[in-house]
Design an enzyme around this catalytic site. Structure first.
Site: not given
Ligand code: NG1
Ligand code: ZN
Length: 563
Positions: A84, A298, A391-392, A517, A520, A526
């Site tokens: 991604s 992606d 939001a992203n 949090r 992931g 973050r």
């Molecule tokens: P993590 O790394 O768990 O914050 C990020 C994005 C998620 C989601 C995933 C998968 C933020 C704050 N977090 O997750 O919204 O899109 O990547 O790509 O944007």
């Molecule tokens: Zn993506």
């Protein structure tokens, strides 16, 4: 309680499995894809993600697992090779379930077990998964594979294919596709074409037809053409949007930036860069008022932006997109006289202003889900129409089967002209949106159609509400699992004292909100903060970062103030 002879039975079935599963082939292939010593990975929010050079074995294992999942579900399963918005040197892999959804959680655990098993344990783990899941090994398996433009992706997708072949699965390699295109293929195949034709042409035809029909209903077509600048993050979105261009009406003019011909993937460009840094990507010239958007690497995320006449940058993120789409859908539902349940699903990262606007002005129920599309998707399925966006810029709209049927019936049979027209527009929107997953191309077409139909400029769209200034930061800690959260990740329950400190800091600022949090997808924590001014949001985010650093075992240098 287990039946008394369960032990015997499981021994027998284990023997039977060994007869049916070709462990020799697995062993032979697996030697070609050896596990890097000491590497442990976890199937996270977006599958496995790490340095590409470490992923060969994991890819092979995901090929194996996809075959078992396919046999279990008696359906086509997808395997997408992508990382991604991560940098070029990373890569990743995720499995796609039968209707284009993310992999079921229990199989995420199987994936983690399998990928972390040592060579001599592989057979045991595979047998164990088959037994736990009662996989019928006689069942045929079919896998579809796709990949992004990373230099490592081709070889890694070959490792997936080796895994599929080792267990005798059939496959189709779609090669270079966007993540949402592969989700679409999986859904088409498992609905026997009723969702669409399982080819990239089928995808372009379905979306472009819906777009043309939807925009045909516009009464006031601005100056007749749509002009949009698209930053493709130097990724797969550039290739695919260029392919799609010839299916779109000629009045739709796309100016490509970061189309992969020069720059590096996701480097100072793309949706994630623009959202996190709150500034335009490199390589995209903006005149005041020009409508621009960015895809991620992606092409499953999109954000819009423009510069005002004073040269100030304005971002229209996933929250603004959700608001635009919800307004449009709600108006159409009223016009059509349809009473369907409707909700917007956000995450804790949604700007406080967007939530307030949706609830108080638009009177739309808003729900907060945990970060990660699968959580939002799941919640959205509870409603006739569920609009979900992170939001992203990752998001889509889900229509329940019943809602879709009602709308399609009304679009055909309704006697009242105005109501029928509204139902037709809803029907075209259903066909234009990729309901399997967030899709930058599909979302872009939905947004462009709405702006034409409502005769809105990007500034007018932006003025629906004003975002509270916000800031996102990352903090490195020894073990991010020390942070446990509750209330859709808005409050930290561990380590002790952290939430109290965040509460105390937040109280010092006006209109403030902050939370932390563990990510992931990355080995970091973050931090998010918003407040009445940018300066205060920055200050709060920095203070909270320090609290994380001190209370949750920060490593390396202490977080610096935002400049
Ligand atoms: P993590 O790394 O768990 O914050 C990020 C994005 C998620 C989601 C995933 C998968 C933020 C704050 N977090 O997750 O919204 O899109 O990547 O790509 O944007
Ligand atoms: Zn993506």
């Amino acid at each position: 309680m287990l039946p008394r002879n369960s032990h015997v039975r499981s021994q027998n079935s284990s023997r039977a499995l060994q007869v049916e599963m070709d462990f020799e082939a697995v062993a032979k292939y697996s030697k070609l894809h050896a596990k890097p010593p000491g590497l442990t990975l976890q199937y996270g929010t977006a599958g496995f993600r790490t340095k590409a050079e470490d992923l060969d074995h994991t890819m092979f294992c995901m090929g194996l697992l996809a075959v078992l999942r396919s046999k279990k579900k008696k359906s086509t399963i997808g395997v997408m090779v992508t990382a991604s918005h991560n940098p070029e040197e990373d890569n990743g892999v995720k499995l796609i379930d039968p209707l284009g959804e993310m992999l079921a959680p229990i199989w995420e655990e199987h994936a983690t077990h399998l990928a972390n098993a040592e060579e001599h344990e592989l057979q045991g783990v595979l047998t164990d998964i088959c037994q736990k899941e009662a996989v019928d090994l006689q069942q045929e398996a079919f896998i579809v594979i796709g990949r992004d433009t990373r230099s490592s992706s081709k070889k890694l997708s070959q490792s997936v294919i080796d895994g599929v072949s080792a267990l005798g699965g059939q496959y189709q390699d779609y090669g270079l596709v966007t993540t949402p295109q592969l989700h679409y293929m999986v859904c088409c195949r498992n609905t026997h074409g009723s969702y669409g034709t399982a080819t990239v042409e089928g995808y372009y035809q379905k979306l472009s037809k819906a777009f043309v029909e939807l925009t045909m209903q516009a009464t006031s077509q601005r100056d007749g053409h749509i002009c949009l600048k698209v930053d493709c993050a130097n990724g797969i979105g550039a290739l695919k949007l260029k392919e799609m261009e010839r299916y779109l009406p000629s009045c739709f003019v796309i100016h490509f930036s970061n189309d992969g011909t020069k720059g590096e993937l996701n480097h100072q460009c793309g949706a994630d860069f623009v959202k996190v840094h709150q500034k335009p990507p490199v390589g995209l010239e903006m005149k005041p008022g020009e409508r621009c958007c960015s895809f991620d690497g992606d092409a499953d995320r999109i954000v819009y932006y423009y510069n005002d006449p004073a040269g100030h940058f304005h971002l229209l993120d996933g929250d603004k997109i959700a608001t635009l789409i919800s307004t449009f859908l709600k108006e159409l539902l009223v016009k059509a006289g349809q009473t369907l349940s409707f909700a917007v699903i956000q995450t804790a990262y949604a700007n406080g202003s967007s939530t307030r606007y949706l609830e108080e002005t638009m009177k739309v129920p808003v729900h907060c889900a945990k970060t990660g599309v699968k959580h939002l998707h799941h919640k959205a399925q509870e409603f006739d129409i569920g609009v979900y966006f992170e939001a992203n810029g990752h998001g889509t709209v889900l229509f329940s089967k019943a809602a879709e049927q009602k709308i399609r019936y009304q679009a055909k049979e309704e006697k009242n002209n105005q109501k029928r027209e509204a139902a037709k527009m809803l029907e075209n929107t259903i066909d234009l949106i990729n309901q399997t997953i967030g899709d930058a191309v599909s979302d872009m077409l939905v947004i462009e159609a709405i702006l034409v139909l409502k005769n809105l400029t990007v500034q007018q769209w932006d003025s629906m509400y004003t975002d509270l200034p916000s800031r996102q930061l990352k903090v490195k800690v020894a073990d991010r699992r020390v942070i446990d959260t509750t209330d859709a990740e808005r409050r930290a329950v561990t380590p002790p004292g952290l939430q109290e400190r965040i509460d105390e800091l937040t109280q010092r600022f006006k209109l403030a909100r902050a939370f932390v949090r563990p990510s992931g997808t990355e080995d970091i924590v973050r931090v998010y903060a918003e407040a009445d001014t940018q300066e205060n949001a920055d200050k709060l985010a920095h203070e909270v970062s320090l609290a994380v650093y001190h209370i949750a075992g920060g490593v390396g240098e202490q977080p610096k103030a935002v400049v």
